[in-house]
Design a protein around this motif. Structure first.
Motif, PDB file in Angstrom:
ATOM      1  N   ARG A 204       0.810  -1.220   0.000  1.00  0.00           N
ATOM      2  CA  ARG A 204       0.000   0.000   0.000  1.00  0.00           C
ATOM      3  C   ARG A 204       0.840   1.265   0.000  1.00  0.00           C
ATOM      4  NH1 ARG A 204      -3.179  -1.498   5.346  1.00  0.00           N
ATOM      5  NH2 ARG A 204      -0.971  -1.819   5.910  1.00  0.00           N
ATOM      6  N   SER A 205       2.020   1.211   0.565  1.00  0.00           N
ATOM      7  CA  SER A 205       2.901   2.381   0.674  1.00  0.00           C
ATOM      8  C   SER A 205       2.147   3.571   1.262  1.00  0.00           C
ATOM      9  CB  SER A 205       3.487   2.759  -0.695  1.00  0.00           C
ATOM     10  OG  SER A 205       4.539   3.684  -0.557  1.00  0.00           O
ATOM     11  N   GLY A 206       1.454   3.316   2.349  1.00  0.00           N
ATOM     12  CA  GLY A 206       0.684   4.361   3.017  1.00  0.00           C
ATOM     13  C   GLY A 206      -0.698   3.861   3.380  1.00  0.00           C
ATOM     14  N   VAL A 207      -1.224   4.332   4.511  1.00  0.00           N
ATOM     15  CA  VAL A 207      -2.516   3.845   4.982  1.00  0.00           C
ATOM     16  C   VAL A 207      -3.527   4.951   5.251  1.00  0.00           C
ATOM     17  CG1 VAL A 207      -1.623   1.709   5.964  1.00  0.00           C
ATOM     18  CG2 VAL A 207      -1.614   3.786   7.349  1.00  0.00           C
ATOM     19  N   GLU A 208      -3.092   6.204   5.258  1.00  0.00           N
ATOM     20  CA  GLU A 208      -4.009   7.303   5.559  1.00  0.00           C
ATOM     21  C   GLU A 208      -4.942   7.562   4.380  1.00  0.00           C
ATOM     22  OE1 GLU A 208      -4.348   8.751   8.369  1.00  0.00           O
ATOM     23  OE2 GLU A 208      -2.601   7.930   9.418  1.00  0.00           O
ATOM     24  N   TRP A 209      -6.227   7.742   4.661  1.00  0.00           N
ATOM     25  CA  TRP A 209      -7.194   7.949   3.585  1.00  0.00           C
ATOM     26  C   TRP A 209      -6.932   9.241   2.810  1.00  0.00           C
ATOM     27  CZ3 TRP A 209     -10.063  12.407   3.503  1.00  0.00           C
ATOM     28  CH2 TRP A 209     -10.131  13.142   4.701  1.00  0.00           C
ATOM     29  N   ARG A 210      -6.344  10.236   3.479  1.00  0.00           N
ATOM     30  CA  ARG A 210      -6.117  11.524   2.820  1.00  0.00           C
ATOM     31  C   ARG A 210      -4.833  11.554   2.000  1.00  0.00           C
ATOM     32  NH1 ARG A 210      -5.383  12.161   8.274  1.00  0.00           N
ATOM     33  NH2 ARG A 210      -3.289  12.714   9.018  1.00  0.00           N
ATOM     34  N   GLU A 211      -4.097  10.456   1.981  1.00  0.00           N
ATOM     35  CA  GLU A 211      -2.881  10.390   1.182  1.00  0.00           C
ATOM     36  C   GLU A 211      -3.224   9.882  -0.218  1.00  0.00           C
ATOM     37  OE1 GLU A 211       0.154   9.211   4.862  1.00  0.00           O
ATOM     38  OE2 GLU A 211      -0.663   7.668   3.533  1.00  0.00           O
ATOM     39  N   PRO A 212      -3.023  10.679  -1.264  1.00  0.00           N
ATOM     40  CA  PRO A 212      -3.306  10.200  -2.629  1.00  0.00           C
ATOM     41  C   PRO A 212      -2.401   9.031  -2.978  1.00  0.00           C
ATOM     42  CG  PRO A 212      -2.082  12.273  -2.677  1.00  0.00           C
ATOM     43  CD  PRO A 212      -2.460  12.041  -1.243  1.00  0.00           C
ATOM     44  N   ASN A 213      -2.990   7.919  -3.405  1.00  0.00           N
ATOM     45  CA  ASN A 213      -2.202   6.709  -3.613  1.00  0.00           C
ATOM     46  C   ASN A 213      -2.921   5.813  -4.628  1.00  0.00           C
ATOM     47  OD1 ASN A 213      -0.543   4.475  -3.414  1.00  0.00           O
ATOM     48  ND2 ASN A 213      -0.423   4.523  -1.196  1.00  0.00           N
ATOM     49  N   VAL A 214      -2.938   6.255  -5.884  1.00  0.00           N
ATOM     50  CA  VAL A 214      -3.675   5.532  -6.914  1.00  0.00           C
ATOM     51  C   VAL A 214      -3.097   4.139  -7.138  1.00  0.00           C
ATOM     52  CG1 VAL A 214      -4.504   5.622  -9.290  1.00  0.00           C
ATOM     53  CG2 VAL A 214      -4.175   7.745  -8.009  1.00  0.00           C
ATOM     54  N   SER A 215      -1.784   4.005  -7.060  1.00  0.00           N
ATOM     55  CA  SER A 215      -1.148   2.705  -7.301  1.00  0.00           C
ATOM     56  C   SER A 215      -1.662   1.648  -6.322  1.00  0.00           C
ATOM     57  CB  SER A 215       0.376   2.824  -7.181  1.00  0.00           C
ATOM     58  OG  SER A 215       0.891   3.675  -8.173  1.00  0.00           O
ATOM     59  N   ARG A 216      -1.877   2.073  -5.085  1.00  0.00           N
ATOM     60  CA  ARG A 216      -2.385   1.142  -4.069  1.00  0.00           C
ATOM     61  C   ARG A 216      -3.720   0.560  -4.501  1.00  0.00           C
ATOM     62  NH1 ARG A 216      -4.549   2.989   1.960  1.00  0.00           N
ATOM     63  NH2 ARG A 216      -5.644   1.029   2.444  1.00  0.00           N
ATOM     64  N   TRP A 217      -4.615   1.409  -4.991  1.00  0.00           N
ATOM     65  CA  TRP A 217      -5.961   0.955  -5.304  1.00  0.00           C
ATOM     66  C   TRP A 217      -6.001   0.148  -6.596  1.00  0.00           C
ATOM     67  CZ3 TRP A 217      -8.553   0.761  -1.221  1.00  0.00           C
ATOM     68  CH2 TRP A 217      -8.388   1.731  -0.217  1.00  0.00           C
ATOM     69  N   VAL A 218      -5.078   0.399  -7.498  1.00  0.00           N
ATOM     70  CA  VAL A 218      -4.987  -0.436  -8.695  1.00  0.00           C
ATOM     71  C   VAL A 218      -4.578  -1.852  -8.307  1.00  0.00           C
ATOM     72  CG1 VAL A 218      -3.716  -0.821 -10.843  1.00  0.00           C
ATOM     73  CG2 VAL A 218      -4.506   1.480 -10.265  1.00  0.00           C
ATOM     74  N   ILE A 219      -3.585  -1.980  -7.436  1.00  0.00           N
ATOM     75  CA  ILE A 219      -3.160  -3.307  -6.976  1.00  0.00           C
ATOM     76  C   ILE A 219      -4.301  -3.984  -6.227  1.00  0.00           C
ATOM     77  CG2 ILE A 219      -1.532  -4.567  -5.517  1.00  0.00           C
ATOM     78  CD1 ILE A 219       0.462  -2.259  -5.969  1.00  0.00           C
ATOM     79  N   TRP A 220      -4.984  -3.228  -5.380  1.00  0.00           N
ATOM     80  CA  TRP A 220      -6.112  -3.782  -4.622  1.00  0.00           C
ATOM     81  C   TRP A 220      -7.192  -4.308  -5.557  1.00  0.00           C
ATOM     82  CZ3 TRP A 220     -11.246  -2.194  -4.566  1.00  0.00           C
ATOM     83  CH2 TRP A 220     -12.053  -2.740  -3.552  1.00  0.00           C
ATOM     84  N   LEU A 221      -7.486  -3.546  -6.618  1.00  0.00           N
ATOM     85  CA  LEU A 221      -8.504  -3.962  -7.592  1.00  0.00           C
ATOM     86  C   LEU A 221      -8.056  -5.213  -8.329  1.00  0.00           C
ATOM     87  CD1 LEU A 221     -11.149  -3.466  -9.103  1.00  0.00           C
ATOM     88  CD2 LEU A 221      -9.884  -1.966 -10.669  1.00  0.00           C
ATOM     89  N   TRP A 222      -6.804  -5.259  -8.721  1.00  0.00           N
ATOM     90  CA  TRP A 222      -6.295  -6.467  -9.374  1.00  0.00           C
ATOM     91  C   TRP A 222      -6.437  -7.672  -8.458  1.00  0.00           C
ATOM     92  CZ3 TRP A 222      -1.035  -4.302 -11.609  1.00  0.00           C
ATOM     93  CH2 TRP A 222      -1.323  -3.501 -12.722  1.00  0.00           C
ATOM     94  N   GLY A 223      -6.202  -7.452  -7.159  1.00  0.00           N
ATOM     95  CA  GLY A 223      -6.359  -8.542  -6.207  1.00  0.00           C
ATOM     96  C   GLY A 223      -7.785  -9.052  -6.165  1.00  0.00           C
ATOM     97  N   LYS A 224      -8.754  -8.143  -6.189  1.00  0.00           N
ATOM     98  CA  LYS A 224     -10.165  -8.534  -6.167  1.00  0.00           C
ATOM     99  C   LYS A 224     -10.559  -9.266  -7.445  1.00  0.00           C
ATOM    100  CE  LYS A 224     -11.134  -6.851  -2.134  1.00  0.00           C
ATOM    101  NZ  LYS A 224     -11.456  -7.765  -1.009  1.00  0.00           N
ATOM    102  N   LEU A 225      -9.899  -8.924  -8.560  1.00  0.00           N
ATOM    103  CA  LEU A 225     -10.216  -9.551  -9.847  1.00  0.00           C
ATOM    104  C   LEU A 225      -9.437 -10.839 -10.087  1.00  0.00           C
ATOM    105  CD1 LEU A 225     -10.311  -6.359 -12.134  1.00  0.00           C
ATOM    106  CD2 LEU A 225     -12.259  -7.653 -11.214  1.00  0.00           C
TER     107      LEU A 225
END
Length: 349
Positions: A204-225
């Motif tokens: 994730r390279s960061g856990v705070e919701w206010r930290e912009p981190n698009v790469s984290r959510w792309v990896i997370w989405l790939w995990g769900k798929l």
């Protein structure tokens, strides 16, 4: 077209070169790996093997003369000077043998320059030509300009994200790494650099919701798929402990670990040095650090510096190496705590 190509290429560096191959923070299917390797070559930031080698050395020897982009040598050096006067012989050793078994990495290594030309320059030129009859614009903006801009954005993580005047250090001051929020807007989530140096294996390279981190959510989405798996994270307890220790200061940190380690070791079974060596020779992956014995079998492939750095200390005393070469983060201390299996008798070697 240029912006889209830059974003996909940016993900190939942040998600591919960095989180997937440098830190093994997750695993991905071969289709994803091929796309990341191809567009990564198009970013003209060298092959995966070279990039990973320099990045692992940066993490292992941060802020020392063996760090390729040593921030203590100044902003200009850490940004681009280390490349202009490239001296790989001065880098600390970094193991990349784990990547030599990845067919995608080897494929990119062998065909790096053809892939670079096709994906980095011919692709945007061809799209612009057939899309709106402007091949020169495609080459200039989608190719050359994009490469220069994305390179400089990547280099900002070596310079500004290690600058004493930038950002914050909520997790650790053991290195110069800092969280710089505006960088995360530019580099798709890599600006949480203090978190990353403290917990390098966390995808994730960061856990705070206010930290912009698009790469984290792309990896997370790939995990769900089902396209990515084995997504590694650090426990909330470890993160909060690091934050608390950092808030209370370095003195508290030393006292905490000294007291905690003493209490933990006193409850472990004692073994002699000869018994430790014997178990290691029988195939147990054991390492001794500071009078404690750690079973590293499940951690070998997760070590940020590569498995060979651990392998050479199996059955030996790694105390000097652990404390002498690199200021390990609170996350490293937490990992050691989980891996500890016994303590050495006082009358050792």
């Amino acid at each position: 077209m240029t912006i889209g190509h830059a974003i996909v290429g940016g993900f190939s560096i942040t998600i591919g070169y960095h989180r997937l191959w440098s830190h093994r923070s997750f695993q991905a299917c071969i289709g994803i790996r091929i796309l990341l390797a191809a567009f990564g070559a198009g970013e003209v930031q060298w092959p995966i093997l070279w990039w990973v080698k320099h990045h692992r050395a940066h993490h292992t020897y941060t802020d020392t003369d063996q760090d390729p982009s040593n921030a203590k040598r100044g902003l200009l050096f850490s940004h681009i000077g280390w490349l202009l006067g490239l001296n790989e012989a001065a880098w600390g050793p970094a193991d990349v043998s784990d990547l030599e078994d990845d067919p995608v990495v080897i494929w990119q290594q062998r065909l790096y320059y053809p892939i670079l030309v096709v994906v980095g320059f011919l692709l945007p030129t061809t799209v612009a030509y057939y899309g709106w009859n402007d091949w020169k614009g495609g080459l200039l903006y989608g190719g050359l300009t994009r490469v220069v801009v994305t390179q400089q954005i990547t280099f900002l993580n070596n310079s500004v994200a290690h600058a004493s005047w930038a950002g914050s250090q909520p997790y650790s001051t053991k290195t110069t790494a800092r969280n710089v929020r505006f960088l995360s807007f530019l580099n798709l989530g890599e600006g949480n650099h203090n978190f990353h140096h403290t917990f390098p294996v966390d995808y994730r390279s960061g856990v705070e919701w206010r930290e912009p981190n698009v790469s984290r959510w792309v990896i997370w989405l790939w995990g769900k798929l089902g396209l990515a798996f084995d997504l590694k994270t650090v426990s909330p307890r470890e993160i909060e402990r690091a934050r608390l220790i950092q808030k209370r200061g370095g003195i508290y940190q030393r006292l905490y670990y000294n007291e905690h380690n003493t209490q933990s070791l006193s409850q472990l079974p004692r073994i002699t040095w000869d018994e430790y060596r014997s178990r290691s020779k029988c195939g147990n992956l054991l390492v001794s650090i500071g009078g404690a014995v750690y079973d590293v079998a499940g951690f070998m492939d997760e070590h940020p510096g590569g498995r060979d750095l651990i392998q050479k200390f199996i059955g030996k005393d790694a105390t000097e190496s652990y404390y002498g070469h690199h200021l390990h983060s609170p996350d490293a201390e937490g990992i050691l705590e989980r891996l500890c299996v016994s303590r050495l008798a006082d009358d050792l070697h």
